[in-house]
Design a protein around this motif. Structure first.
Motif, PDB file in Angstrom:
ATOM      1  N   UNK A 254      44.127  32.197  32.958  1.00 30.38           N
ATOM      2  CA  UNK A 254      44.678  33.418  32.377  1.00 30.38           C
ATOM      3  C   UNK A 254      44.168  33.684  30.963  1.00 30.38           C
ATOM      4  N   UNK A 255      43.382  32.742  30.412  1.00 25.91           N
ATOM      5  CA  UNK A 255      42.794  32.922  29.090  1.00 25.91           C
ATOM      6  C   UNK A 255      41.283  32.989  29.247  1.00 25.91           C
ATOM      7  N   UNK A 256      40.652  33.946  28.586  1.00 23.11           N
ATOM      8  CA  UNK A 256      39.212  34.083  28.742  1.00 23.11           C
ATOM      9  C   UNK A 256      38.560  34.630  27.482  1.00 23.11           C
ATOM     10  N   UNK A 257      37.249  34.434  27.410  1.00 20.63           N
ATOM     11  CA  UNK A 257      36.456  34.968  26.301  1.00 20.63           C
ATOM     12  C   UNK A 257      36.161  36.447  26.583  1.00 20.63           C
ATOM     13  N   UNK A 258      35.658  37.188  25.597  1.00 23.55           N
ATOM     14  CA  UNK A 258      35.365  38.604  25.832  1.00 23.55           C
ATOM     15  C   UNK A 258      34.423  38.860  27.004  1.00 23.55           C
TER      16      UNK A 258
END
Length: 330
Positions: A254-258
């Motif tokens: 659920x967390x990601x880079x651009x």
């Protein structure tokens, strides 16, 4: 060629009895000297693994979606045709291989087909057991099968990374990785603006993240042995030194880079997003450590450039299991 397809059809017959209702067998066999059998079965949605006593209830059953199952197709080389499927259960992996020697002549067709197979068990990526199949019990349905189902699900096999790439993961028109020249050395780097997780940027002041809570003291220390404070969020940790974000880590998809790099992507999908394999690594490396480009300012930040790095770590399933953004010095 017609004779070869007939042989493959005969090899695949008779295994459906060990499959869940509605699924067909990909491969199966009985294990040498153990009185046990293994089945790998599938339908359009799910692949399953079962292992246990012959004709009895399974001791272990695992299932995985077609999109995520780790299936390695035949390379197309050599006399032997074989394919494998690996299922994972926490730190354990169960790699099931089935295959046979293909006949090249009418004379070969008159001889018994040599079948083979095995189950390799790993713990933390290290092999701890290999169970050999009784050759005449090996059932392996080469031709279509799991390969066609995964392709129908919108995936493409990448031989370089030995992983499947979803058609939904696209590469940018300009590679994300940039070439940097410093002190006569050339290396790949990331734009500093890429070192963010869900919009939280490296170097951000603690006041900008007040909506996430107040940092708490931890036992971790900085490179100068100063204490690190942390905001522990669902799926991610945000670390501060002198009230500035210096580290971020996540084990959650659920967390990601651009650019969309996140836990759960295959190694091939990460390489597609990056645009190429980072210099100093291969398409099958267990991790990538990529620095931020020192001569490209972060246009979204008023902070001076720091030595930032992105660590992309892959698990034994060849998928991202952790993303860490960190500062090497304060």
């Amino acid at each position: 060629m017609g004779g070869l397809w007939l042989v493959m059809g005969l090899l695949a017959r008779g295994a459906e009895a060990g499959c869940p209702q509605g699924q067909e067998a990909f491969t199966s066999c009985q294990m040498e000297g153990l009185g046990t059998e293994v089945f790998v079965c599938f339908d359009n949605q799910t692949a399953t693994y079962s292992y246990g006593p012959i004709g009895g209830p399974a001791d272990l059953t695992l299932s995985e979606s077609i999109e995520r199952v780790d299936f390695e197709p035949w390379s197309g080389l050599g006399k032997a045709i074989s394919e494998s499927v690996t299922f994972f259960n926490q730190d354990y992996g169960y790699n099931v291989v089935g295959g046979f020697d293909r006949p090249f002549s009418e004379e070969d067709m008159q001889r018994p087909i040599r079948r083979f197979g095995w189950v390799e068990v790993t713990e933390g990526g290290e092999r701890i057991a290999r169970l050999e199949c009784i050759p005449e019990t090996v059932s392996y349905g080469f031709g279509g099968g799991l390969h066609d189902v995964k392709v129908a699900a919108g995936q493409t096999w990448d031989w370089d990374s030995q992983t499947w790439i979803s058609d939904a993961v696209s590469s940018a028109s300009i590679p994300l990785l940039l070439k940097n020249h410093q002190y006569s050395d050339e290396f790949d780097c990331l734009p500093p603006s890429e070192l963010r997780l869900n919009g939280i940027k490296m170097g951000a002041p603690v006041g900008a993240l007040s909506k996430f809570g107040t940092p708490k003291a931890t036992d971790a220390t900085s490179f100068s042995d100063e204490p690190i404070d942390r905001i522990a969020l669902i799926g991610a940790n945000i670390d501060f030194f002198q009230d500035v974000v210096v580290n971020m880590s996540t084990i959650s998809p659920n967390w990601q880079t651009p650019s969309g790099i996140r836990v759960g992507l295959t190694r091939g999908e990460v390489i597609r997003i990056l645009g190429r394999v980072p210099s100093g690594y291969t398409a099958r490396s267990q991790n990538f450590v990529i620095p931020a480009c020192p001569d490209i300012p972060d246009t979204h930040s008023e902070d001076a450039y720091r030595e930032w790095f992105a660590l992309i770590e892959f698990g034994q399933d060849k998928r991202v299991n952790r993303v860490v953004l960190l500062t090497s010095t304060e």
